[in-house]
Design an enzyme around this catalytic site. Structure first.
Site, PDB file in Angstrom:
ATOM      1  N   SER A  98      91.629  47.151  37.298  1.00 58.50           N
ATOM      2  CA  SER A  98      90.809  45.996  36.951  1.00 58.50           C
ATOM      3  C   SER A  98      90.329  45.333  38.229  1.00 58.50           C
ATOM      4  O   SER A  98      91.032  45.322  39.247  1.00 58.50           O
ATOM      5  CB  SER A  98      91.598  45.001  36.102  1.00 58.50           C
ATOM      6  N   HIS A 102      84.099  37.760  43.259  1.00 63.23           N
ATOM      7  CA  HIS A 102      83.483  36.438  43.354  1.00 63.23           C
ATOM      8  C   HIS A 102      82.694  36.369  44.664  1.00 63.23           C
ATOM      9  O   HIS A 102      83.263  36.117  45.734  1.00 63.23           O
ATOM     10  CB  HIS A 102      84.551  35.347  43.319  1.00 63.23           C
ATOM     11  N   HIS A 112      82.989  41.758  36.666  1.00 63.35           N
ATOM     12  CA  HIS A 112      84.316  42.207  36.242  1.00 63.35           C
ATOM     13  C   HIS A 112      84.205  43.639  35.749  1.00 63.35           C
ATOM     14  O   HIS A 112      83.203  44.017  35.117  1.00 63.35           O
ATOM     15  CB  HIS A 112      84.830  41.303  35.116  1.00 63.35           C
ATOM     16  N   VAL A 115      89.139  49.536  33.483  1.00 61.43           N
ATOM     17  CA  VAL A 115      89.313  50.781  32.730  1.00 61.43           C
ATOM     18  C   VAL A 115      90.816  51.005  32.584  1.00 61.43           C
ATOM     19  O   VAL A 115      91.575  50.831  33.542  1.00 61.43           O
ATOM     20  CB  VAL A 115      88.642  51.994  33.410  1.00 61.43           C
ATOM     21  N   ARG A 116      91.234  51.373  31.378  1.00 61.48           N
ATOM     22  CA  ARG A 116      92.670  51.396  31.117  1.00 61.48           C
ATOM     23  C   ARG A 116      93.031  52.465  30.076  1.00 61.48           C
ATOM     24  O   ARG A 116      92.196  52.922  29.296  1.00 61.48           O
ATOM     25  CB  ARG A 116      93.134  50.019  30.625  1.00 61.48           C
ATOM     26  N   HIS A 151      71.882  47.001  32.931  1.00 58.90           N
ATOM     27  CA  HIS A 151      71.982  47.573  31.591  1.00 58.90           C
ATOM     28  C   HIS A 151      71.412  48.995  31.533  1.00 58.90           C
ATOM     29  O   HIS A 151      71.860  49.790  30.693  1.00 58.90           O
ATOM     30  CB  HIS A 151      71.282  46.669  30.577  1.00 58.90           C
ATOM     31  N   GLY A 265     104.449  40.142  32.935  1.00 56.90           N
ATOM     32  CA  GLY A 265     103.833  40.788  34.087  1.00 56.90           C
ATOM     33  C   GLY A 265     103.807  39.899  35.318  1.00 56.90           C
ATOM     34  O   GLY A 265     104.187  38.724  35.300  1.00 56.90           O
ATOM     35  N   ARG A 266     103.305  40.468  36.394  1.00 59.37           N
ATOM     36  CA  ARG A 266     103.275  39.778  37.691  1.00 59.37           C
ATOM     37  C   ARG A 266     102.123  38.776  37.701  1.00 59.37           C
ATOM     38  O   ARG A 266     100.950  39.153  37.721  1.00 59.37           O
ATOM     39  CB  ARG A 266     103.113  40.810  38.801  1.00 59.37           C
TER      40      ARG A 266
END
Length: 305
Positions: A98, A102, A112, A115-116, A151, A265-266
């Site tokens: 991820s 900025h 942003h 992919v997971r 797009h 999680g962290r």
């Protein structure tokens, strides 16, 4: 023979490396600092680790975070089972890359990408896996040609997987990145997909790779075009104000943030997505017909290609 999740992990680690190198080149000065972490156990029997990489105070990027993680636990948290009650209590493994960027210049959009891979292992059923992810763009001073380019890349990478895929995942992105309490989208959208397994592993994995690999093609040309645009305090203050919407979405609606926090999680890695500087202003309203007011025309779904 490697397990599917091992192939996914190898790809994701390589993707993180590739993106970090490309962003350092685009920035032209600053470098990522890596924080490699492990969690032997956590609030939900959490195990695993990751590589959090953050670039700060660059010439282009005020802050850029690109994370890889592989974590697992013995019991899925509520954010993961709200739409899948049949998986409540299942053991799980999650892999992902991820990033949130900025930029310093208000004319360069925030962005942003994620992919997971997710695998759930119910006690009395076969394992269930799925892919998810996407990318979206959040401009402060929009340029139509930039959004069309963004797009178009998203559309073209979807085409090999079916003529309907871009339309479906573009709409999902518009619907997902929507601040209900503001009645506006977070930005100008892109792609969002989840629960992807009906194509089988090879084709689903190929689509994940197309999204991950396509991100830089979509974003870096916009950075190059806008990073030297002159700006002053007015634009900077508006950028900081609009960053507040990013904070609102990530802390109120974002399922990844909620999953990470609920699963123990962290926190530093999970909240890396928040901007380094932001401001809130009570009942702010841009001047009529100003460049700042123009942004409101873009915060509703629209067809771009």
């Amino acid at each position: 023979m490697t397990a599917p999740r091992d192939d996914v992990e190898k790809y994701l680690r390589g993707l993180q490396d590739h993106i970090c190198v490309a962003l350092e080149v685009a920035d032209g000065g600053a470098r990522f600092v890596e924080d490699s972490w492990t969690r032997p156990h956590g609030g939900a029997d959490l195990r695993g680790g990751g590589r959090t990489r953050v670039l700060k105070d660059g010439s282009v990027f005020e802050q850029a975070g690109v994370n890889f993680s592989r974590v697992e636990g013995s019991r899925l948290p509520p954010a993961a089972t709200a739409q899948r009650p049949q998986l409540a209590g299942a053991a799980w493994t999650a892999l992902g890359v991820s990033l949130v960027l900025h930029p310093r210049n208000p004319y360069v959009p925030t962005t942003h990408m994620n992919v997971r891979w997710f695998e759930a292992r119910p006690a009395n059923a076969d394992p269930v896996w799925w892919f998810g992810g996407g990318f979206d763009l959040t401009p402060f001073y929009p340029f139509d040609e930039d959004i069309v380019h963004w797009h178009t890349v998203a559309h073209d990478l979807c085409q090999p997987f079916g003529t309907h895929v871009y339309t479906k995942y573009k709409k999902w992105c518009d619907d997902y990145f929507f601040l209900k309490h503001r009645n506006e989208t977070r930005g100008v959208g892109g792609l969002f997909f989840d629960d992807l397994n009906e194509w089988g592993f090879e084709r689903s994995f190929a689509f994940q790779q197309a999204v991950g690999n396509g991100f830089l093609d979509a974003y870096l040309p916009i950075v190059e075009k806008r990073k030297a645009t002159p700006h002053g305090e007015r634009e900077r203050e508006f950028q900081l104000y609009r960053r507040g919407r990013y904070v609102e979405f990530n802390l109120v609606y974002d399922r990844g943030t909620l999953f990470g926090l609920q699963s123990g999680g962290r926190a530093e890695s999970i909240l890396m997505s928040l901007p380094p500087r932001v401001r809130f202003e009570y009942e702010y309203a841009p001047e009529p017909d100003s460049p700042e007011a123009r942004l409101g025309q873009y915060l509703k779904p629209r067809d771009w290609v």
